[in-house]
Design an enzyme around this catalytic site. Sequence first.
Site, PDB file in Angstrom:
ATOM      1  CB  CYS A 245      51.019 -14.914  17.402  1.00  0.00           C
ATOM      2  SG  CYS A 245      52.588 -14.068  17.604  1.00  0.00           S
TER       3      CYS A 245
ATOM      4  CG  HIS B 195      51.981 -18.925  16.961  1.00  0.00           C
ATOM      5  ND1 HIS B 195      52.395 -18.370  15.768  1.00  0.00           N
ATOM      6  CD2 HIS B 195      52.547 -18.170  17.955  1.00  0.00           C
ATOM      7  CE1 HIS B 195      53.165 -17.328  16.036  1.00  0.00           C
ATOM      8  NE2 HIS B 195      53.278 -17.196  17.339  1.00  0.00           N
TER       9      HIS B 195
ATOM     10  CG  ASN C  28      56.479 -15.713  16.570  1.00  0.00           C
ATOM     11  OD1 ASN C  28      55.588 -15.601  15.724  1.00  0.00           O
ATOM     12  ND2 ASN C  28      56.286 -15.447  17.848  1.00  0.00           N
TER      13      ASN C  28
HETATM   14  N1  ACO Z   1      71.048 -15.362  24.144  1.00  0.00           N
HETATM   15  C1  ACO Z   1      71.613 -15.643  25.311  1.00  0.00           C
HETATM   16  N2  ACO Z   1      71.026 -15.389  26.493  1.00  0.00           N
HETATM   17  C2  ACO Z   1      69.799 -14.830  26.465  1.00  0.00           C
HETATM   18  C3  ACO Z   1      69.138 -14.512  25.260  1.00  0.00           C
HETATM   19  C4  ACO Z   1      69.807 -14.794  24.060  1.00  0.00           C
HETATM   20  N3  ACO Z   1      69.278 -14.530  22.847  1.00  0.00           N
HETATM   21  N4  ACO Z   1      67.926 -13.988  25.536  1.00  0.00           N
HETATM   22  C5  ACO Z   1      67.810 -13.967  26.885  1.00  0.00           C
HETATM   23  N5  ACO Z   1      68.942 -14.475  27.444  1.00  0.00           N
HETATM   24  C6  ACO Z   1      69.249 -14.641  28.864  1.00  0.00           C
HETATM   25  C7  ACO Z   1      68.492 -13.703  29.747  1.00  0.00           C
HETATM   26  O1  ACO Z   1      69.134 -12.453  29.826  1.00  0.00           O
HETATM   27  C8  ACO Z   1      68.507 -14.442  31.059  1.00  0.00           C
HETATM   28  O2  ACO Z   1      69.758 -14.243  31.667  1.00  0.00           O
HETATM   29  P1  ACO Z   1      69.869 -14.065  33.278  1.00  0.00           P
HETATM   30  O3  ACO Z   1      69.370 -15.366  33.835  1.00  0.00           O
HETATM   31  O4  ACO Z   1      71.329 -13.820  33.475  1.00  0.00           O
HETATM   32  O5  ACO Z   1      68.985 -12.904  33.600  1.00  0.00           O
HETATM   33  C9  ACO Z   1      68.424 -15.915  30.644  1.00  0.00           C
HETATM   34  O6  ACO Z   1      68.839 -15.945  29.265  1.00  0.00           O
HETATM   35  C10 ACO Z   1      67.048 -16.521  30.768  1.00  0.00           C
HETATM   36  O7  ACO Z   1      66.103 -15.612  30.196  1.00  0.00           O
HETATM   37  P2  ACO Z   1      64.597 -15.965  30.024  1.00  0.00           P
HETATM   38  O8  ACO Z   1      63.883 -14.810  29.393  1.00  0.00           O
HETATM   39  O9  ACO Z   1      64.080 -16.470  31.343  1.00  0.00           O
HETATM   40  O10 ACO Z   1      64.708 -17.203  29.002  1.00  0.00           O
HETATM   41  P3  ACO Z   1      63.607 -18.183  28.500  1.00  0.00           P
HETATM   42  O11 ACO Z   1      64.027 -19.558  28.708  1.00  0.00           O
HETATM   43  O12 ACO Z   1      62.225 -17.770  28.977  1.00  0.00           O
HETATM   44  O13 ACO Z   1      63.629 -17.943  26.906  1.00  0.00           O
HETATM   45  C11 ACO Z   1      62.308 -16.817  25.250  1.00  0.00           C
HETATM   46  C12 ACO Z   1      63.343 -16.680  26.370  1.00  0.00           C
HETATM   47  C13 ACO Z   1      62.927 -17.657  24.163  1.00  0.00           C
HETATM   48  C14 ACO Z   1      61.981 -15.440  24.735  1.00  0.00           C
HETATM   49  C15 ACO Z   1      61.031 -17.519  25.780  1.00  0.00           C
HETATM   50  O14 ACO Z   1      60.647 -16.941  26.996  1.00  0.00           O
HETATM   51  C16 ACO Z   1      59.846 -17.484  24.838  1.00  0.00           C
HETATM   52  O15 ACO Z   1      59.852 -18.082  23.780  1.00  0.00           O
HETATM   53  N6  ACO Z   1      58.737 -16.836  25.252  1.00  0.00           N
HETATM   54  C17 ACO Z   1      57.439 -16.913  24.581  1.00  0.00           C
HETATM   55  C18 ACO Z   1      57.356 -16.074  23.348  1.00  0.00           C
HETATM   56  C19 ACO Z   1      55.965 -16.194  22.782  1.00  0.00           C
HETATM   57  O16 ACO Z   1      55.398 -17.266  22.673  1.00  0.00           O
HETATM   58  N7  ACO Z   1      55.344 -15.091  22.437  1.00  0.00           N
HETATM   59  C20 ACO Z   1      53.945 -15.137  22.041  1.00  0.00           C
HETATM   60  C21 ACO Z   1      53.784 -14.921  20.627  1.00  0.00           C
HETATM   61  S1  ACO Z   1      54.611 -13.516  20.010  1.00  0.00           S
HETATM   62  C22 ACO Z   1      53.421 -12.390  19.391  1.00  0.00           C
HETATM   63  O17 ACO Z   1      52.257 -12.454  19.669  1.00  0.00           O
HETATM   64  C23 ACO Z   1      53.876 -11.274  18.503  1.00  0.00           C
END
Ligand code: ACO
Length: 340
Positions: free
Chosen positions: A119, A260, A290
């Site tokens: 990214c 980003h 993204n």
């Molecule tokens: N729908 C419903 N529930 C979900 C989903 C979904 N799509 N995805 C995950 N969950 C659940 C998980 O299983 C977990 O359940 P549990 O508590 O029973 O285990 C719960 O939701 C919480 O999961 P987390 O992963 O802790 O959720 P979080 O609030 O962190 O959100 C997300 C996840 C959206 C992926 C977030 O962490 C994020 O945006 N991370 C950063 C991504 C990023 O910036 N990447 C860098 C750039 S990408 C690149 O370089 C290519």
Amino acid sequence: MSQTKAIYASFRSIGAYVPEKILNNADLEKMVDTTDEWIVKRTGISERRIAADDEYTSDMGAKAAKLAIERAEINTDEIDLVLCATVTPDYFNMPSTACVISDKLGIRNVQAFDISAACSGFVYVLSIAKAFIESGMKKNVLIIGAEKFSSIVDYTDRGTCILFGDGAGAAVISATQNKEEAFIDIHASADGAYADFLVTPAPGCINPVSQKVLDEGLNFVQMKGNETFKLAVKTLTKDVKEILAKNEINSDDIPHFIPHQANYRIIKAVGDALKMKEEQVVLTVHKYGNTSAASIPMAINEIWESGRLQTGELMLLDTFGGGLTWASALLPFAGKANNA
Ligand code: ACO
């Protein structure tokens, strides 16, 4: 004794391309165990674009680049370097997508190469363009961020498939002797200690294509989402505060903060830490998700096409991605505004 005037890099134009097909949250509800409410609340994303089966990273990149060249009001034969940032190249690993795009645009006998910084790719190529121009080696650099991210997403993994989309953006960076048009600063960095936060395990020399790769889905992106999220907020806030302080610029003086577009909550946390007002922050994450290296140029294009981006106005870019990599840039828009 005559003194040589300094040469600076300037941001002359922007272009972007988004595929037609929309994948919205209701579509994803039918594919994985998720809800529109969860996706919007946790990410701010409502829909993303998906390239057609026969539409590749180079096709999207070439369309965005064509617009950027037209808007810079130069001819393709004036481009003397083509750089493409992508982690979803047409080919693994030859030829580079930059070479394929050059061919599609009729740009011949010109240096062209890809860089891989996920990214952060677009700000990374911006820094490379600046170095080539300010060293006097090149005059007009075509930079592209293009991704067919859907080609490495596992649409059975709800943790990643809700986040990513396809698209491309491009810009022309040109030499100038006018300091008012010059990039102010760029900072790009990386820390490979966090390499396992975002990985596409195959294909590569560790995992060449095999039945095991297909059976275990090692060709798809894997992400430690929560860990990445926390580190992104911390690193971006620090990085952006540093570039502003170093250049003695107040966040109030930035009309366009263009982060980003990974997750609305990351953008909001960094914007709040900088005391940015809503109207300063450029947002496209709700409609494109993204798009990795394409996200920042697509967002710049959005404000240019809507007439929000005027000549001379400051842009603050910041980004974070696989590697881990991160980068920020402070620069004026030195092209013609879209006031038509
Ligand atoms: N729908 C419903 N529930 C979900 C989903 C979904 N799509 N995805 C995950 N969950 C659940 C998980 O299983 C977990 O359940 P549990 O508590 O029973 O285990 C719960 O939701 C919480 O999961 P987390 O992963 O802790 O959720 P979080 O609030 O962190 O959100 C997300 C996840 C959206 C992926 C977030 O962490 C994020 O945006 N991370 C950063 C991504 C990023 O910036 N990447 C860098 C750039 S990408 C690149 O370089 C290519």
